[in-house]
Design an enzyme around this catalytic site. Structure first.
Site, PDB file in Angstrom:
ATOM      1  CE  LYS A  89      -4.134  -2.030   2.037  1.00 58.48           C
ATOM      2  NZ  LYS A  89      -5.206  -1.923   3.031  1.00 58.48           N
ATOM      3  CG  ASP A 113      -8.296   0.070   3.306  1.00 52.17           C
ATOM      4  OD1 ASP A 113      -8.931  -0.797   2.681  1.00 52.17           O
ATOM      5  OD2 ASP A 113      -7.052   0.140   3.301  1.00 52.17           O
ATOM      6  CB  ALA A 115      -0.510   2.742  15.934  1.00 49.72           C
ATOM      7  CG  MET A 149     -10.626  -3.054  11.416  1.00 50.31           C
ATOM      8  SD  MET A 149      -9.387  -2.007  10.639  1.00 50.31           S
ATOM      9  CE  MET A 149      -9.850  -0.431  11.308  1.00 50.31           C
ATOM     10  CE1 TYR A 209     -11.666 -10.567   5.925  1.00 50.59           C
ATOM     11  CE2 TYR A 209     -12.603 -12.766   5.771  1.00 50.59           C
ATOM     12  CZ  TYR A 209     -11.806 -11.771   5.254  1.00 50.59           C
ATOM     13  OH  TYR A 209     -11.126 -11.978   4.097  1.00 50.59           O
TER      14      TYR A 209
HETATM   15  P1  ATR Z   1      -0.222  -3.368   9.456  1.00 50.14           P
HETATM   16  O1  ATR Z   1       0.502  -2.119   9.140  1.00 50.14           O
HETATM   17  O2  ATR Z   1      -0.326  -4.323   8.305  1.00 50.14           O
HETATM   18  O3  ATR Z   1      -1.535  -3.118  10.123  1.00 50.14           O
HETATM   19  P2  ATR Z   1       1.575  -3.719  11.602  1.00 50.14           P
HETATM   20  O4  ATR Z   1       2.223  -2.441  11.247  1.00 50.14           O
HETATM   21  O5  ATR Z   1       2.401  -4.904  11.921  1.00 50.14           O
HETATM   22  O6  ATR Z   1       0.645  -4.208  10.471  1.00 50.14           O
HETATM   23  O7  ATR Z   1       0.566  -3.398  12.788  1.00 50.14           O
HETATM   24  C1  ATR Z   1      -0.004  -4.359  13.566  1.00 50.14           C
HETATM   25  C2  ATR Z   1      -0.662  -3.682  14.769  1.00 50.14           C
HETATM   26  O8  ATR Z   1      -1.086  -4.683  15.691  1.00 50.14           O
HETATM   27  C3  ATR Z   1       0.292  -2.775  15.537  1.00 50.14           C
HETATM   28  O9  ATR Z   1      -0.452  -1.725  16.078  1.00 50.14           O
HETATM   29  C4  ATR Z   1       0.814  -3.714  16.626  1.00 50.14           C
HETATM   30  O10 ATR Z   1       1.297  -3.062  17.786  1.00 50.14           O
HETATM   31  P3  ATR Z   1       2.824  -2.550  17.844  1.00 50.14           P
HETATM   32  O11 ATR Z   1       2.861  -1.302  17.021  1.00 50.14           O
HETATM   33  O12 ATR Z   1       3.065  -2.317  19.284  1.00 50.14           O
HETATM   34  O13 ATR Z   1       3.658  -3.665  17.264  1.00 50.14           O
HETATM   35  C5  ATR Z   1      -0.453  -4.442  16.952  1.00 50.14           C
HETATM   36  N1  ATR Z   1      -0.198  -5.707  17.642  1.00 50.14           N
HETATM   37  C6  ATR Z   1       0.351  -6.827  17.133  1.00 50.14           C
HETATM   38  N2  ATR Z   1       0.409  -7.804  18.061  1.00 50.14           N
HETATM   39  C7  ATR Z   1      -0.122  -7.274  19.205  1.00 50.14           C
HETATM   40  C8  ATR Z   1      -0.366  -7.768  20.519  1.00 50.14           C
HETATM   41  N3  ATR Z   1      -0.048  -9.024  20.873  1.00 50.14           N
HETATM   42  N4  ATR Z   1      -0.946  -6.940  21.424  1.00 50.14           N
HETATM   43  C9  ATR Z   1      -1.279  -5.680  21.091  1.00 50.14           C
HETATM   44  N5  ATR Z   1      -1.085  -5.154  19.862  1.00 50.14           N
HETATM   45  C10 ATR Z   1      -0.509  -5.927  18.941  1.00 50.14           C
END
Ligand code: ATR
Length: 271
Positions: free
Chosen positions: A65, A102, A127, A212, A214
């Site tokens: 993206k 989105d 985030a 988000m 599913y």
């Molecule tokens: P994308 O950009 O594709 O959405 P990403 O950048 O890996 O993927 O983001 C995944 C999100 O899920 C992040 O907000 C991540 O938190 P961190 O920024 O702290 O890594 C969150 N996330 C993943 N595993 C998590 C967990 N076990 N508990 C809480 N948040 C989690």
């Protein structure tokens, strides 16, 4: 026949070819929609090859993206705000245009579910790319206050800095007390069957817990919210369909109904 495609890596599980073929049938559009597995470093080449062979437009998913954002010559306001592109098309002057459906997909789905976003206080968890793209459209729909909570607080702060004072950022463990009527899980935890670790006190005023992610069954976040007494839970299938419907409308000038495709997809998921 006009050709469209989804670009991603991996691509195998994608529902988009099915969804767009359902929309095409419903709207009587002569078009084909494929899934293209682009190499991790080769998105631009894949896209250019597709256009050279007659491709008219495309969708872009993980991890491309941001690369699609860089490649587009003209960006919609939504794409600029999201910093990411999920829909590409070529305009009448031959320029490559990037949009992001989105966020409007999420807003459309929440509206379908009867949520009144005007004046609403929202807690958005996560985030990553999934949450960044939806903040602008949620604010445009009238959200009064949006708290962006992430395990890594700095990441939430960096995103919140792009918005006005309606958006504030925090870590998952220091979420301010508000009457959150809508809580959206935009973390990737559901992909592995988990959920973010959240103090249940934040669910006290929650009317809808939206994940988000599913699947065939309610996600762990939805099940937990239900146990905590949240009246309604929803997964992201409607958002997936609504973002696809918005992309379809950009390409074809007709807005498909999502319900028939949703029923067919639910059947597939539970088969
Ligand atoms: P994308 O950009 O594709 O959405 P990403 O950048 O890996 O993927 O983001 C995944 C999100 O899920 C992040 O907000 C991540 O938190 P961190 O920024 O702290 O890594 C969150 N996330 C993943 N595993 C998590 C967990 N076990 N508990 C809480 N948040 C989690």
């Amino acid at each position: 026949m006009d050709r469209y495609a989804l670009f991603g890596n991996p691509i195998g599980q994608s529902k988009s070819p099915f969804i767009h073929s359902q929309f095409a049938l419903q709207c009587n559009q002569s078009m084909q929609y494929d899934a293209i597995l682009a190499p991790a470093e080769g998105f631009a080449d894949s896209w250019h090859n597709f256009v050279a062979s007659g491709g008219k437009g495309g969708n872009v998913t993980v991890p491309f993206k941001q690369q699609a954002f860089q490649l587009a010559e003209i960006l919609s306001a939504r794409a600029q705000q999201a910093g990411a592109v999920n829909t590409l098309y070529i305009n009448n002057d031959g320029q490559l245009c990037g949009d992001n459906t989105d966020g409007i997909g999420l807003v459309a789905d929440l509206t379908r579910l009867g949520v009144n976003l005007a004046g609403c206080t929202v807690l958005l968890l996560g985030a990553g790319g999934a949450s960044r793209g939806v903040i602008g459209p949620l604010l445009d729909a009238g959200v009064k206050k949006l708290v962006l909570a992430n395990r890594t607080a700095d990441k939430a702060q960096r995103i919140a800095a792009n918005f006005d004072s309606r958006v504030c950022a925090c870590g998952l463990t220091n979420i301010p007390e508000h009457a959150y009527s809508l809580i959206i899980n935009a973390t990737s935890t559901g992909l592995a069957g988990g959920r973010p670790d959240l103090d249940p006190q934040h669910l006290k005023y929650c009317q809808l817990a939206y994940d988000m992610v599913y699947g065939a069954e309610p996600t762990a976040f939805m099940r937990w919210a239900k146990q905590q007494g949240v009246a309604r839970q929803a997964d992201g299938l409607g958002m997936l369909l609504s973002q696809a419907a918005a992309a379809f409308a950009i390409w074809r000038g007709v807005v498909p109904y999502i319900e028939p495709a949703m029923a067919a997809l639910k059947q597939q998921l539970t088969a």
